[in-house]
Write a protein that holds these residues in place. Structure first.
Motif, PDB file in Angstrom:
ATOM      1  N   ALA A  36       0.843  -1.202   0.000  1.00 60.79           N
ATOM      2  CA  ALA A  36       0.000   0.000   0.000  1.00 60.79           C
ATOM      3  C   ALA A  36       0.872   1.243   0.000  1.00 60.79           C
ATOM      4  N   SER A  37       0.324   2.313  -0.577  1.00 60.29           N
ATOM      5  CA  SER A  37       1.045   3.581  -0.641  1.00 60.29           C
ATOM      6  C   SER A  37       0.032   4.714  -0.788  1.00 60.29           C
ATOM      7  N   ASP A  38       0.455   5.895  -0.361  1.00 58.67           N
ATOM      8  CA  ASP A  38      -0.360   7.099  -0.553  1.00 58.67           C
ATOM      9  C   ASP A  38       0.263   8.057  -1.561  1.00 58.67           C
ATOM     10  N   ASP A  39       1.503   7.771  -1.982  1.00 60.50           N
ATOM     11  CA  ASP A  39       2.194   8.696  -2.882  1.00 60.50           C
ATOM     12  C   ASP A  39       2.931   8.003  -4.030  1.00 60.50           C
ATOM     13  N   LEU A  40       2.811   6.676  -4.130  1.00 60.09           N
ATOM     14  CA  LEU A  40       3.484   5.888  -5.174  1.00 60.09           C
ATOM     15  C   LEU A  40       4.997   5.864  -5.018  1.00 60.09           C
ATOM     16  N   GLU A  41       5.499   6.357  -3.922  1.00 65.44           N
ATOM     17  CA  GLU A  41       6.940   6.330  -3.677  1.00 65.44           C
ATOM     18  C   GLU A  41       7.290   5.489  -2.452  1.00 65.44           C
TER      19      GLU A  41
END
Length: 454
Positions: free
Chosen positions: A171-176
């Motif tokens: 999971a991610s909120d910023d794709l980084e």
């Protein structure tokens, strides 16, 4: 023997005082009969605001429920609270394939195109090396706003052959920056005309704007046709409120408006209707209790009634801390032009209260309020209803007032309501003091008699 006789006399006096303190309907200034319906023996009664106005105490310590024989019935008070419920939601995720070179360990080599709001417009792999073959390694899922606690992932998938499909979930909120959510497994098996399918994966309930699915065996990675994410939110409903009829104000010499309430009440909101359109008024609302000199600020805000897109917009309410006040004062900022009239009306909002009582004896039952000397007689709900569960409230019987509160002349025209209690207290203190003196004299007599004779 003298000491024993004295103690018996004191006990009899105390018992007489306790019996005299049992409330009767005649001790209360306002009474109203009740109608009951449904399954007993417990009944629920929603109190209208008129009951609070007829009481002598804002916390309703002077409320009682009586049966036809005049016996006080056990009861409990429940203050209204915001309702909470779980609301399930589903999100149709946007899906993007993740491809990488055959034999590589990761498929992060992506080109991402976003809109000005951060929404993904396009995800494509960067140009592969000439001697590398691109294979499907996983999928990227965009969950939308990313504020839904995700607890379930349902995939519409297809594969070249039946069997098990194991994958890692991140999971991610910023794709980084990515964090692991564990592993999942899909399954599709056919044999002898029977089929077993596993298309759902349980998630941990975290929020995430993006999910990344990596297949353990990229050569067998499934093709996705769709993905649905679901979760539940806690939805909080409004606090149930009781609203009074509009109370007329008195204007003072300073241009402020003042209201006096029937008694000190825990006011949580006030509503001041604006009669004229295009009104805007910055205000300060203050309060105080009877006998207090200083006003305490309770709320600041702007009341308005203005035109808006699609119709008129209004703000006519102010939220208060909920402390007990018996007087309110509204001060206007003259720069706003006032309320558009020479006077103002105000309605007070108080958190709703419910009575749960245990019926016993004959009907009609009646509610009584209005005794300045009464003490709190309510029980905890768990005591009133042994083994209480909130679900039991829905199957209890209902009660409601049969008419309006009726003032009792025998109470309102007699001596002050606390006079009888005051004389009882004086008598009790006199008996106790006399007992202490007598005990002292007896102790002194025993000391003298126990001295050795010379």
């Amino acid at each position: 023997m003298k000491l024993k006789t004295f103690l018996l006399l004191v006990g009899a006096c105390l018992a007489g005082t306790a019996v005299g303190a049992v409330p009767t309907p005649a001790d209360f200034a306002n009474r109203v009969p009740l109608e009951v319906a449904g399954k007993g023996p417990w009944y629920r009664l929603q109190l209208p605001i008129e009951v609070l106005f007829g009481a002598r105490h804002g916390d309703l310590r002077d409320l009682r429920i009586f049966n036809a024989e005049g016996e006080a019935l056990p009861y409990s008070l429940r203050t209204g609270a915001a309702s909470e419920k779980h609301v399930r939601s589903e999100v149709q995720a946007r899906i993007f394939p993740l491809r990488g070179a055959s034999g590589s360990a990761a498929g992060d080599n992506l080109k991402i195109v976003r809109s000005t709001t951060g929404t993904i417009l396009e995800i494509t792999p960067n140009a592969p090396a000439q001697d590398k073959t691109q294979v499907l390694r996983g999928w990227l899922l965009e969950t939308g706003s990313g504020d839904l606690p995700l607890d379930r992932l349902q995939l519409d998938w297809a594969a070249d052959s039946d069997g098990f499909q194991r994958l890692r979930i991140e999971a991610s909120d910023d794709l980084e920056h990515w964090r692991s959510l564990g592993e999942g497994q899909l399954a599709r098996l056919d044999f002898n005309g029977q089929r077993i399918e596993q298309n759902d994966i349980a998630l941990s309930g975290e929020t995430a704007r993006y999910l990344r699915l990596w297949w353990e065996s990229p050569q067998q990675a499934a093709q996705l046709a769709g993905a649905v994410l679901s979760g539940s939110r806690n939805s909080t409903g409004p606090v149930p409120m009781l609203w009074s009829a509009p109370l007329a104000a008195k204007a003072d010499a300073e241009g402020a408006f003042n209201w006096s309430l029937p008694l000190a009440l825990p006011v949580e909101r006030v509503r001041i209707p604006l009669e004229r359109a295009n009104t805007l008024a910055p205000v300060v609302l203050s309060g105080r209790r009877d006998g207090a000199v200083q006003w305490a600020p309770l709320a600041r805000g702007v009341l308005y009634r203005l035109p808006g897109e699609g119709g008129e917009i209004t703000q006519e309410e102010l939220e208060l801390p909920g402390g007990a006040v018996s007087q309110l004062r509204l001060q206007l900022d003259a720069r706003g032009g006032g309320l558009g009239g020479s006077t103002a009306n105000l309605s007070i909002g108080i958190r709703a209260t419910e009575v749960v009582f245990l019926a016993r004896g004959g009907e009609p039952y009646q509610l009584a309020v209005g005794s300045a000397s009464a003490t709190d007689g309510s029980l905890p709900l768990a005591t009133l209803v042994p083994g209480f569960d909130p679900r039991r409230l829905s199957v209890m019987g209902d009660a409601h007032l049969k008419g309006a509160l009726q003032p009792q002349a025998s109470v309102t025209q007699s001596a002050p309501p606390n006079a009888d209690g005051r004389w009882k207290r004086y008598g009790l203190w006199a008996v106790l003091l006399a007992g202490v003196v007598l005990l002292g004299l007896m102790a002194l007599s025993l000391l003298r008699s126990s001295r050795p004779q010379n």
